[in-house]
Design an enzyme around this catalytic site. Structure first.
Site, PDB file in Angstrom:
ATOM      1  N   ASP A  71       0.678  -1.072  -0.109  1.00 19.28           N
ATOM      2  CA  ASP A  71      -0.029  -0.045   0.086  1.00 19.28           C
ATOM      3  C   ASP A  71       0.911   1.171   0.088  1.00 19.28           C
ATOM      4  O   ASP A  71       2.037   1.172   0.092  1.00 19.28           O
ATOM      5  CB  ASP A  71      -0.865  -0.117   1.035  1.00 19.28           C
ATOM      6  CG  ASP A  71      -0.301  -0.240   2.581  1.00 19.28           C
ATOM      7  OD1 ASP A  71       0.909  -0.352   2.547  1.00 19.28           O
ATOM      8  OD2 ASP A  71      -1.203  -0.708   3.676  1.00 19.28           O
ATOM      9  N   ASN A 140      -8.360  -2.647  13.514  1.00 13.53           N
ATOM     10  CA  ASN A 140      -9.764  -3.131  12.926  1.00 13.53           C
ATOM     11  C   ASN A 140      -9.876  -4.034  12.065  1.00 13.53           C
ATOM     12  O   ASN A 140     -10.722  -4.221  11.305  1.00 13.53           O
ATOM     13  CB  ASN A 140     -10.276  -1.732  12.324  1.00 13.53           C
ATOM     14  CG  ASN A 140      -9.490  -1.061  11.221  1.00 13.53           C
ATOM     15  OD1 ASN A 140      -8.479  -1.773  10.948  1.00 13.53           O
ATOM     16  ND2 ASN A 140      -9.849  -0.344  10.700  1.00 13.53           N
ATOM     17  N   HIS A 142      -7.853  -4.376   9.314  1.00 13.61           N
ATOM     18  CA  HIS A 142      -7.270  -4.164   8.055  1.00 13.61           C
ATOM     19  C   HIS A 142      -6.182  -5.037   7.727  1.00 13.61           C
ATOM     20  O   HIS A 142      -5.185  -5.141   8.462  1.00 13.61           O
ATOM     21  CB  HIS A 142      -7.255  -2.710   7.617  1.00 13.61           C
ATOM     22  CG  HIS A 142      -6.071  -1.901   8.283  1.00 13.61           C
ATOM     23  ND1 HIS A 142      -6.413  -0.710   8.948  1.00 13.61           N
ATOM     24  CD2 HIS A 142      -4.881  -2.283   8.287  1.00 13.61           C
ATOM     25  CE1 HIS A 142      -5.086  -0.289   9.123  1.00 13.61           C
ATOM     26  NE2 HIS A 142      -4.324  -1.067   9.022  1.00 13.61           N
ATOM     27  N   GLU A 147      -9.824  -1.632   4.413  1.00 13.97           N
ATOM     28  CA  GLU A 147     -10.282  -1.301   5.826  1.00 13.97           C
ATOM     29  C   GLU A 147     -11.716  -2.254   5.564  1.00 13.97           C
ATOM     30  O   GLU A 147     -12.211  -2.809   4.684  1.00 13.97           O
ATOM     31  CB  GLU A 147     -10.658   0.204   5.545  1.00 13.97           C
ATOM     32  CG  GLU A 147      -9.362   1.056   5.575  1.00 13.97           C
ATOM     33  CD  GLU A 147      -8.946   1.179   6.869  1.00 13.97           C
ATOM     34  OE1 GLU A 147      -9.186   0.321   7.899  1.00 13.97           O
ATOM     35  OE2 GLU A 147      -8.194   2.318   7.235  1.00 13.97           O
TER      36      GLU A 147
HETATM   37  C1  GLP Z   1      -0.884   0.219   8.560  1.00 15.45           C
HETATM   38  C2  GLP Z   1      -0.586  -0.383   6.907  1.00 15.45           C
HETATM   39  C3  GLP Z   1      -0.914  -1.787   7.198  1.00 15.45           C
HETATM   40  C4  GLP Z   1      -0.095  -2.419   8.365  1.00 15.45           C
HETATM   41  C5  GLP Z   1      -0.957  -1.970   9.408  1.00 15.45           C
HETATM   42  C6  GLP Z   1      -0.555  -2.482  11.037  1.00 15.45           C
HETATM   43  O1  GLP Z   1      -1.778   1.110   8.467  1.00 15.45           O
HETATM   44  N1  GLP Z   1      -1.607   0.271   6.119  1.00 15.45           N
HETATM   45  O2  GLP Z   1      -0.240  -2.549   5.957  1.00 15.45           O
HETATM   46  O3  GLP Z   1       0.021  -3.805   8.327  1.00 15.45           O
HETATM   47  O4  GLP Z   1      -1.389  -0.626   9.480  1.00 15.45           O
HETATM   48  O5  GLP Z   1       0.611  -1.549  11.443  1.00 15.45           O
HETATM   49  P1  GLP Z   1       1.300  -2.042  12.634  1.00 15.45           P
HETATM   50  O6  GLP Z   1       2.493  -3.440  12.138  1.00 15.45           O
HETATM   51  O7  GLP Z   1       2.331  -0.730  12.948  1.00 15.45           O
HETATM   52  O8  GLP Z   1       0.283  -2.391  13.799  1.00 15.45           O
END
Ligand code: GLP
Length: 246
Positions: A71, A140, A142, A147
């Site tokens: 992303d 959440n 995602h 999302e």
């Molecule tokens: C972000 C990214 C995701 C990532 C997620 C979890 O917003 N878009 O690709 O896996 O949130 O983040 P974290 O590993 O910091 O908990």
């Protein structure tokens, strides 16, 4: 679904790094390239450090490795410290020997976004599909920026970032007032088409959503729950993230 639980994220990340290097070599014995799609966020940071160490030590060549990422924010300059391009370069690609032509990081700066997203799907297919998909998970549920509400058949596309995700991002974003509310993400279908999927989750604040993703009903309310439909998905968890699983 395979679930591996580790004492902490350091142990889990080390184990996954070793497994990935072996997997890459296994894939390259069977075909001419290995296509890897990378995640961002805090969860894979130690994994990338460990990968760099092992790759240097084992002298694994990255010659036939093709990189994509999951992303990217729309409207954020790829060179900006807030971009996921910057993250992937900084945490991994700048430290390994890989040629630019094999790197396909998403750009959030394209004029015709629909055409651009379609071209990413075509490119992934041209390389034979994703062999290894690395994932984190949002609080959440995602995956990437798919999302809640994202459909199982969704492809690479422009999406709205949820308020919940924006509030989580505000902790890391340099200039928290400027967090974009749109992104490009590989779709659920794109992720499910990967041959092997590895999802990491560390810490108590992921325990609830991990339970929902693994044991809850499959559907758009928790996009990660669609992974239950994948034949080769492995969850890498620490004790805390796994603590609510039955
Ligand atoms: C972000 C990214 C995701 C990532 C997620 C979890 O917003 N878009 O690709 O896996 O949130 O983040 P974290 O590993 O910091 O908990």
């Amino acid at each position: 679904m395979k679930v591996s639980v580790f004492e902490n994220k350091e142990e889990g990340s080390k184990d996954l790094a070793l497994l990935l290097v072996n997997k890459i070599q296994e894939v390259l014995l069977k075909k001419s390239n290995c296509v890897i799609s990378l995640a961002t966020g805090s969860s894979p940071i130690i994994l990338y450090k460990e990968l760099i160490k092992i790759l240097k030590f084992k002298r694994v060549s990255f010659k036939n490795i093709i990189i994509f990422n999951l992303d990217e924010f729309i409207g954020v300059d790829p060179n900006s410290i807030n971009s996921y391009n910057y993250y992937i370069n900084n945490h991994l690609l700048n430290h390994i020997n890989i040629s630019n032509e094999n790197i396909n990081l998403l750009s959030g700066n394209k004029k015709n976004i629909i055409e651009y997203c379609n071209s990413i799907e075509t490119k992934i297919k041209k390389y034979g599909g994703i062999d290894i998909q690395i994932l984190g998970i949002g609080r959440n549920g995602h995956i990437g920026f798919n999302e809640p509400g994202s459909k199982k058949n969704s492809l690479t596309r422009k999406v709205k970032i949820s308020r919940d995700s924006i509030s989580v991002l505000s902790k890391d974003f340099k200039n928290a007032n400027n967090i974009p509310d749109e992104a490009i993400t590989l779709g659920i279908n794109t992720i499910l088409s990967a041959k092997n999927v590895y999802l990491m989750a560390w810490g108590l604040n992921k325990a609830e959503i991990i339970k929902e993703a693994l044991e809850g009903s499959i559907g758009v309310a928790c996009p990660a729950s669609f992974l239950q439909l994948h034949n080769d998905v492995e969850f890498y968890l620490d004790k805390n993230a796994s603590s609510k699983l039955s």
